[in-house]
Design a protein around this motif. Structure first.
Motif, short mmCIF file in Angstrom:
data_model
loop_
_atom_site.label_atom_id
_atom_site.label_comp_id
_atom_site.label_asym_id
_atom_site.label_seq_id
_atom_site.Cartn_x
_atom_site.Cartn_y
_atom_site.Cartn_z
N ARG A 35 -8.59 -24.75 -83.87
CA ARG A 35 -9.93 -24.54 -83.23
C ARG A 35 -10.42 -23.11 -83.66
O ARG A 35 -11.61 -22.99 -83.96
N ARG A 36 -9.46 -22.00 -83.61
CA ARG A 36 -10.00 -20.79 -84.09
C ARG A 36 -10.22 -20.53 -85.56
O ARG A 36 -11.06 -19.87 -85.87
N ILE A 38 -11.47 -23.37 -87.06
CA ILE A 38 -12.97 -23.83 -87.49
C ILE A 38 -14.09 -22.78 -87.01
O ILE A 38 -14.98 -22.63 -87.75
N LEU A 39 -13.83 -22.07 -86.14
CA LEU A 39 -14.70 -21.22 -85.22
C LEU A 39 -15.13 -20.03 -86.33
O LEU A 39 -16.28 -19.77 -86.39
N ASP A 40 -13.91 -19.74 -87.00
CA ASP A 40 -14.20 -18.45 -87.87
C ASP A 40 -14.92 -18.93 -88.91
O ASP A 40 -15.77 -18.28 -89.43
N GLN A 41 -14.57 -20.32 -89.47
CA GLN A 41 -15.50 -20.82 -90.85
C GLN A 41 -16.85 -20.93 -90.41
O GLN A 41 -17.65 -20.71 -91.25
N VAL A 42 -17.10 -21.48 -89.08
CA VAL A 42 -18.37 -21.75 -88.89
C VAL A 42 -19.08 -20.41 -88.69
O VAL A 42 -20.48 -20.45 -89.05
N ARG A 43 -18.63 -19.17 -88.18
CA ARG A 43 -19.20 -17.91 -87.94
C ARG A 43 -19.59 -17.31 -89.65
O ARG A 43 -20.61 -17.05 -89.83
N TYR A 45 -19.85 -19.19 -92.38
CA TYR A 45 -21.05 -19.90 -92.74
C TYR A 45 -22.48 -19.67 -92.47
O TYR A 45 -23.29 -19.70 -92.94
N ALA A 46 -22.52 -19.21 -91.17
CA ALA A 46 -23.65 -18.93 -90.48
C ALA A 46 -24.17 -17.68 -91.11
O ALA A 46 -25.42 -17.60 -91.48
#
Length: 321
Positions: A35-36, A38-43, A45-46
């Motif tokens: 989960r961490r 995925i959150l790092d990747q989302v940030r 890409y944002a």
């Protein structure tokens, strides 16, 4: 003898074993590792999307729009009309077209001779300094911090044939004065000096960083072999900074092919169109002639030429890591 209370106070505190993690948890705050991740990747890409949107709105869309307008008859206040290659034909038959390209190529050649060698020599000198090195770095970089229009206005006053500082210095030295930017044969060279002075600070610092990255053992070995300073520069400095030199040469050629500020502010394209460059001609088409189709056609020509040159340059200077 110690009392029971004193013995109890002096006794070490019991060690409490850590509690074992509950079943189903990872022992790490924030949830399971996937989960961490995925959150790092989302940030990431944002943040990337924000930068891409800025490039798309302010760089890519105008570039694509300019290519489209190059094939249209486009004037403010009227609907664009598709004209095919008429804009390119019109621009090619313009008497100033050849003059602008000749001036741009001559400016680029002179900028390479003057503005490419001088920063490299200055970096070599700064690299050999042992005292006040930081001070001279700041002095060399100061012109870069001056806005280009301001520095151009300063040099315009400097080149004034009457009360300008350049001719005053020549008179003080009992040397013949010059027309500088008022003479058709000296105007372009004068602009090259302005552009070199205004932009060489960053180049000097990049060269200096590359020179300081060269291992000192190479110079010591060359000195032991009896190499003089010129031989050390030729056989040690130049090969070790070859990649930086080639990349800066490419960037300088691209930048000087797009020179605009100095001709626009100092000479206005004169005298006798001796300082009309391609970018200045694009400005004239767009804002003086109100012919945005012709301006975009010239822009597309410059884009194609610089892209082809960059591709060939990188192809012929490519080396293995």
């Amino acid at each position: 003898m110690k009392t029971a209370a004193e013995r109890a106070a002096a006794a070490p505190a019991p060690v409490v074993p850590p509690s074992s993690p509950k079943a189903g948890t990872t022992g790490r705050q924030g949830g399971p590792p996937w989960r961490r991740a995925i959150l790092d990747q989302v940030r990431a890409y944002a943040f990337l999307v924000g930068g891409l949107l800025c490039f798309a709105v302010f760089s890519w869309y105008p570039a694509i729009r300019a290519v489209v307008i190059a094939f249209q008859k486009y004037t403010p206040g009227s609907a664009p009309q598709w004209v095919g290659t008429d804009n390119f034909t019109h621009v090619l038959h313009d008497p100033e077209f050849t003059t602008a390209w000749q001036n741009t190529l001559v400016f680029t050649a002179l900028a390479l001779l003057i503005g490419f060698a001088v920063p490299f020599v200055m970096a070599l000198v700064l690299n050999e300094l042992r005292h006040a090195r930081a001070f001279f770095r700041v002095v060399v970089y100061l012109p870069v911090m001056i806005p280009p229009v301001v520095s151009s206005l300063l040099w315009k006053w400097f080149y004034d044939p009457g009360a300008g500082l350049a001719n005053e210095a020549l008179r003080f030295l009992h040397l013949p004065t010059s027309n500088w930017t008022n003479g058709a044969d000296t105007a372009l060279v004068s602009l090259v000096i302005v552009a070199t002075w205004a932009n060489m600070g960053g180049t000097v610092l990049i060269y200096l960083a590359a020179l300081q990255g060269i291992p000192g053992e190479l110079y010591e070995a060359a000195e032991l072999d009896g190499a003089n300073i010129w031989q050390r520069v030729r056989h040690v400095t130049v090969p070790q900074t070859r990649f930086i030199v080639l990349m800066l040469m490419l960037l300088q050629i691209i930048a000087t092919m797009q020179v605009f500020t100095e001709p626009f502010v100092i000479t206005g394209g004169g005298p006798e169109s001796s300082t009309v460059t391609v970018l200045y001609l694009i400005y004239k088409y767009a804002f003086l002639y109100q012919d945005f189709g012709g301006a975009c056609a010239l822009s597309v020509m410059l884009l194609v030429l610089l892209s082809a040159f960059s591709a060939l340059y990188l192809r012929f200077t490519r080396t293995d890591d």
